[in-house]
Design a protein around this motif. Structure first.
Motif, PDB file in Angstrom:
ATOM      1  N   ARG A  11       7.752  -1.008   0.789  1.00 55.62           N
ATOM      2  CA  ARG A  11       6.738  -0.373  -0.070  1.00 55.62           C
ATOM      3  C   ARG A  11       5.933  -1.402  -0.865  1.00 55.62           C
ATOM      4  NH1 ARG A  11      10.026   5.180  -1.867  1.00 55.62           N
ATOM      5  NH2 ARG A  11      11.552   4.968  -0.196  1.00 55.62           N
ATOM      6  N   THR A  12       5.709  -2.520  -0.247  1.00 55.35           N
ATOM      7  CA  THR A  12       4.992  -3.631  -0.861  1.00 55.35           C
ATOM      8  C   THR A  12       4.181  -4.301   0.241  1.00 55.35           C
ATOM      9  OG1 THR A  12       6.856  -3.950  -2.391  1.00 55.35           O
ATOM     10  CG2 THR A  12       5.278  -5.761  -2.199  1.00 55.35           C
ATOM     11  N   ALA A  13       2.854  -4.167   0.177  1.00 56.77           N
ATOM     12  CA  ALA A  13       2.016  -4.614   1.289  1.00 56.77           C
ATOM     13  C   ALA A  13       2.179  -6.104   1.581  1.00 56.77           C
ATOM     14  CB  ALA A  13       0.553  -4.274   0.996  1.00 56.77           C
ATOM     15  N   SER A  14       2.289  -6.921   0.547  1.00 56.69           N
ATOM     16  CA  SER A  14       2.416  -8.365   0.777  1.00 56.69           C
ATOM     17  C   SER A  14       3.712  -8.709   1.489  1.00 56.69           C
ATOM     18  CB  SER A  14       2.332  -9.120  -0.550  1.00 56.69           C
ATOM     19  OG  SER A  14       1.043  -8.995  -1.126  1.00 56.69           O
ATOM     20  N   ALA A  15       4.787  -7.985   1.192  1.00 53.43           N
ATOM     21  CA  ALA A  15       6.054  -8.209   1.889  1.00 53.43           C
ATOM     22  C   ALA A  15       5.930  -7.814   3.354  1.00 53.43           C
ATOM     23  CB  ALA A  15       7.170  -7.422   1.214  1.00 53.43           C
ATOM     24  N   ILE A  16       5.255  -6.698   3.612  1.00 51.55           N
ATOM     25  CA  ILE A  16       5.048  -6.251   4.988  1.00 51.55           C
ATOM     26  C   ILE A  16       4.228  -7.277   5.755  1.00 51.55           C
ATOM     27  CG2 ILE A  16       3.946  -4.461   6.406  1.00 51.55           C
ATOM     28  CD1 ILE A  16       4.570  -2.532   3.999  1.00 51.55           C
ATOM     29  N   GLU A  17       3.150  -7.748   5.135  1.00 56.70           N
ATOM     30  CA  GLU A  17       2.272  -8.718   5.805  1.00 56.70           C
ATOM     31  C   GLU A  17       2.979 -10.043   6.047  1.00 56.70           C
ATOM     32  OE1 GLU A  17      -1.784  -6.732   3.918  1.00 56.70           O
ATOM     33  OE2 GLU A  17      -0.941  -8.570   3.053  1.00 56.70           O
ATOM     34  N   HIS A  56       9.757   1.984  -9.127  1.00 53.35           N
ATOM     35  CA  HIS A  56       9.965   1.838 -10.571  1.00 53.35           C
ATOM     36  C   HIS A  56       9.166   0.690 -11.190  1.00 53.35           C
ATOM     37  CE1 HIS A  56      13.279   4.729 -10.473  1.00 53.35           C
ATOM     38  NE2 HIS A  56      13.707   4.109  -9.380  1.00 53.35           N
ATOM     39  N   PHE A  57       8.516  -0.140 -10.351  1.00 51.80           N
ATOM     40  CA  PHE A  57       7.790  -1.301 -10.861  1.00 51.80           C
ATOM     41  C   PHE A  57       6.431  -1.411 -10.188  1.00 51.80           C
ATOM     42  CE2 PHE A  57      12.245  -2.242 -11.575  1.00 51.80           C
ATOM     43  CZ  PHE A  57      12.247  -2.802 -12.848  1.00 51.80           C
ATOM     44  N   ASN A  58       5.472  -1.949 -10.916  1.00 49.31           N
ATOM     45  CA  ASN A  58       4.130  -2.138 -10.368  1.00 49.31           C
ATOM     46  C   ASN A  58       4.010  -3.405  -9.535  1.00 49.31           C
ATOM     47  OD1 ASN A  58       3.206   0.206 -11.571  1.00 49.31           O
ATOM     48  ND2 ASN A  58       2.441  -0.847 -13.399  1.00 49.31           N
ATOM     49  N   GLU A  59       4.935  -4.336  -9.726  1.00 53.55           N
ATOM     50  CA  GLU A  59       4.863  -5.585  -8.974  1.00 53.55           C
ATOM     51  C   GLU A  59       6.237  -6.227  -8.895  1.00 53.55           C
ATOM     52  OE1 GLU A  59       2.360  -8.360 -11.031  1.00 53.55           O
ATOM     53  OE2 GLU A  59       3.755  -8.598 -12.706  1.00 53.55           O
ATOM     54  N   PHE A  60       6.389  -7.087  -7.912  1.00 53.06           N
ATOM     55  CA  PHE A  60       7.520  -8.001  -7.831  1.00 53.06           C
ATOM     56  C   PHE A  60       7.030  -9.387  -8.206  1.00 53.06           C
ATOM     57  CE2 PHE A  60       9.135  -4.830  -4.748  1.00 53.06           C
ATOM     58  CZ  PHE A  60      10.458  -4.721  -5.174  1.00 53.06           C
ATOM     59  N   GLY A  62       2.056  -0.007  -7.912  1.00 57.54           N
ATOM     60  CA  GLY A  62       1.125  -0.845  -8.660  1.00 57.54           C
ATOM     61  C   GLY A  62      -0.308  -0.737  -8.153  1.00 57.54           C
ATOM     62  N   GLU A  63      -0.470  -0.392  -6.893  1.00 58.52           N
ATOM     63  CA  GLU A  63      -1.812  -0.218  -6.317  1.00 58.52           C
ATOM     64  C   GLU A  63      -2.313   1.207  -6.504  1.00 58.52           C
ATOM     65  OE1 GLU A  63      -1.648  -1.539  -2.289  1.00 58.52           O
ATOM     66  OE2 GLU A  63      -1.186  -3.615  -2.829  1.00 58.52           O
ATOM     67  N   GLY A  64      -1.526   2.038  -7.175  1.00 60.74           N
ATOM     68  CA  GLY A  64      -1.938   3.403  -7.431  1.00 60.74           C
ATOM     69  C   GLY A  64      -1.847   4.322  -6.222  1.00 60.74           C
ATOM     70  N   SER A  92       2.787 -12.899  -7.397  1.00 57.63           N
ATOM     71  CA  SER A  92       3.281 -11.547  -7.607  1.00 57.63           C
ATOM     72  C   SER A  92       2.806 -10.677  -6.455  1.00 57.63           C
ATOM     73  CB  SER A  92       2.811 -10.982  -8.949  1.00 57.63           C
ATOM     74  OG  SER A  92       1.408 -10.810  -8.958  1.00 57.63           O
ATOM     75  N   TRP A  93       3.660  -9.742  -6.052  1.00 58.00           N
ATOM     76  CA  TRP A  93       3.330  -8.817  -4.986  1.00 58.00           C
ATOM     77  C   TRP A  93       3.239  -7.414  -5.572  1.00 58.00           C
ATOM     78  CZ3 TRP A  93       7.467 -10.448  -0.770  1.00 58.00           C
ATOM     79  CH2 TRP A  93       7.097 -11.693  -0.228  1.00 58.00           C
TER      80      TRP A  93
END
Length: 419
Positions: free
Chosen positions: A49-55, A393-397, A414-416, A408-409
């Motif tokens: 659920r984090t686009a940067s991690a997926i990419e 639960h968080f807007n960023e890692f 966090g991206e709404g 930060s990812w």
């Protein structure tokens, strides 16, 4: 469990905060790739659920395509340039389905999941709505997106994948589904029912059957380590399930291939790569949790990944000798309620929850000898029980390499994005 460098990286940073250990994340990418034995890995995005991690995962040569969990998520990833997207669950979101049909290039790269003719009916109903809207009407998520006109959208071919039930039913011939071990996902289970649905797809204009999916949660998502009688039973059931599923999966796949030229046969999960990779039927595996390695994946006999996702929250009270209270902490995982759904205390050692309060929404009391080293403002580190849910639960890692926060990812939250 939490290195000194990782703890140093958060010196002076406000908390609570979520953290990714980049070295551990990259190590897990390699570990899953090795366990896959050459099969490509499709990334289960709900576990990140984090686009940067997926990419970042998709940059690794062993990873190809994603397994999304909703049509809006798939369209969001498509807009970011991700291609080869399979949606792991059927969708009845008519507006999102209309958006998919209207989005240029999306129907050629996004595959919908089905397990019933009713799912085809919903898609056809969306098509009719687009056709009735009239040629030239823009349907979509934003004014800047490229859209087909509604006539073209209504005629677009839709890629579909059949979800096949992969649970274990001991003595099914006598007991039916009264003993059902694993997820209840799909009514399609045997070769005959899978072939019948495949024929229904083939007979409908505007649909293309491209894949099958088998998720064996009773193997991939159930820890098997331990010396208890229960864990011995788990291991025995898993061995039986692996053998039963390998035979049934081969029969289902052969029957469906007689009807359609499949592009992929997907299966596995972080906990079952060893058995899934050697089954001989699958063309790809799926995994996501193994990249963050949450606490529920600590209890396997055949692999151990590096914990990569944490959250840290400060001590805000010392209410009595041998006790501290930290801010928030009650991030309970989904599933059957129990102690294993609470976050695992990762640092400092020697802390445990209060038996009367547990992990709390606003504050969490902790006790034990580990409290002796903690002062007001010190951080206590936790691991969530499940992988992707921490991102809710968080807007960023904060991404840490060595002892330094390097970037930060943003999470979906966090991206709404409400997906």
């Amino acid at each position: 469990m939490v290195s000194r460098d990782l703890r140093r990286a958060l010196d002076g940073i406000g908390a609570p905060t979520a953290v990714i250990d980049l070295g551990a994340f990259d190590s897990n990418l390699d570990a899953l790739a090795e366990r896959a034995r050459g099969l490509p890995i499709r990334i289960a995005t709900k576990s990140l659920r984090t686009a940067s991690a997926i990419e970042r995962a998709l940059e690794h040569p062993a990873y190809s395509g994603v397994l999304a969990y909703s049509v809006p998520e798939a369209l969001t990833l498509h807009a970011r340039g991700v291609r080869d997207i399979v949606i792991g669950y059927p969708s009845l979101d008519r507006r999102a389905l209309a958006d998919l049909l209207a989005e240029a290039d999306a129907t050629g790269t996004i595959t919908l999941m089905i397990d019933s003719v009713a799912h085809l009916d919903v898609i056809d109903d969306v098509r009719r709505g687009l056709a009735e809207a009239g040629e030239g009407t823009a349907v979509g998520r934003s004014a800047t997106a490229q859209h087909r006109d509604t006539a073209e959208a209504a005629a677009a071919s839709v890629r579909v994948c059949i979800d096949v039930d992969s649970s274990f039913r001991p003595a099914e011939a006598w007991l039916g589904d009264r003993i059902h071990i694993g997820a209840r996902r799909s009514p399609i289970r045997e070769a005959s029912s899978a072939a019948a649905l495949a024929e229904q797809v083939a007979a409908r204009p505007g649909f293309e059957l491209v894949g099958l999916m088998f998720y064996e949660g009773q193997i991939a998502g159930t820890a098997d380590a331990g010396r208890s009688a229960r864990q011995a039973v788990v291991r025995a059931l898993q061995r039986a399930s692996i053998a039963e599923l390998a035979e049934r999966r081969a029969a289902v796949t052969a029957a469906v291939r007689d009807v359609a030229e499949l592009e992929f046969v997907n299966g596995g999960g972080t906990g079952s790569f060893e058995s899934s990779a050697v089954a001989g039927t699958l063309t790809e595996l799926a995994a996501g949790s193994g990249l963050f390695s949450p606490a529920l994946f600590d209890g396997y006999t055949h692999f151990r990944h590096s914990p990569a996702a944490f959250f840290a929250t400060p001590v805000v009270r010392r209410p009595a000798p041998g006790w501290v209270t930290v801010f928030k902490g009650g991030f309970i995982a989904s599933g059957v309620p129990g102690e294993d759904r609470a976050p695992t205390i990762a640092w400092p050692p020697g802390l445990e929850y209060s038996s009367l309060e547990g992990a709390g929404e606003v504050q969490t009391p902790l006790t034990g000898p580990g409290t002796e080293v903690l002062r007001i403002g010190d951080l206590v580190w936790f691991r969530h029980a499940k992988a992707g849910e921490l991102a809710e639960h968080f807007n960023e890692f904060l991404v840490v390499s060595g002892a330094t926060v390097v970037e930060s990812w943003s999470t979906y939250r966090g991206e709404g994005l409400v997906l």
